[in-house]
Design a protein around this motif. Sequence first.
Motif, mmCIF file in Angstrom:
data_model
loop_
_atom_site.group_PDB
_atom_site.id
_atom_site.type_symbol
_atom_site.label_atom_id
_atom_site.label_comp_id
_atom_site.label_asym_id
_atom_site.label_seq_id
_atom_site.Cartn_x
_atom_site.Cartn_y
_atom_site.Cartn_z
ATOM 1 N N GLY A 78 0.820 -1.205 0.000
ATOM 2 C CA GLY A 78 0.000 0.000 0.000
ATOM 3 C C GLY A 78 0.856 1.258 0.000
ATOM 4 O O GLY A 78 0.574 2.219 -0.712
ATOM 5 N N ALA A 138 1.050 4.053 -2.932
ATOM 6 C CA ALA A 138 0.807 5.457 -2.565
ATOM 7 C C ALA A 138 1.937 6.367 -3.026
ATOM 8 O O ALA A 138 1.717 7.546 -3.300
ATOM 9 N N VAL A 140 -4.666 6.112 -1.244
ATOM 10 C CA VAL A 140 -4.777 4.652 -1.228
ATOM 11 C C VAL A 140 -5.703 4.274 -0.084
ATOM 12 O O VAL A 140 -5.593 4.813 1.005
#
Length: 71
Positions: free
Chosen positions: A34, A38, A46
Amino acid sequence: MLDRWMNQVLNADIFVATSAMLRSTSYHFTEDLGRQIASLPGVSRVENVRFTAIPYRGDTAAVIAIEWMAS
């Protein structure tokens, strides 16, 4: 059910999922993925989402957890 919820709640240009059904009981992305997504150019937000379905009073209920990250 999940498609309707996603269209109402998650207003995204792209979804990254572990399976075609957007959930997997055997594999989950790492938290670092993640952060990597991002950090990509053009990514403004995100939303890490975990989803599972559980039996509830003779029906099925969705349990959803969302973590928002700004890039």
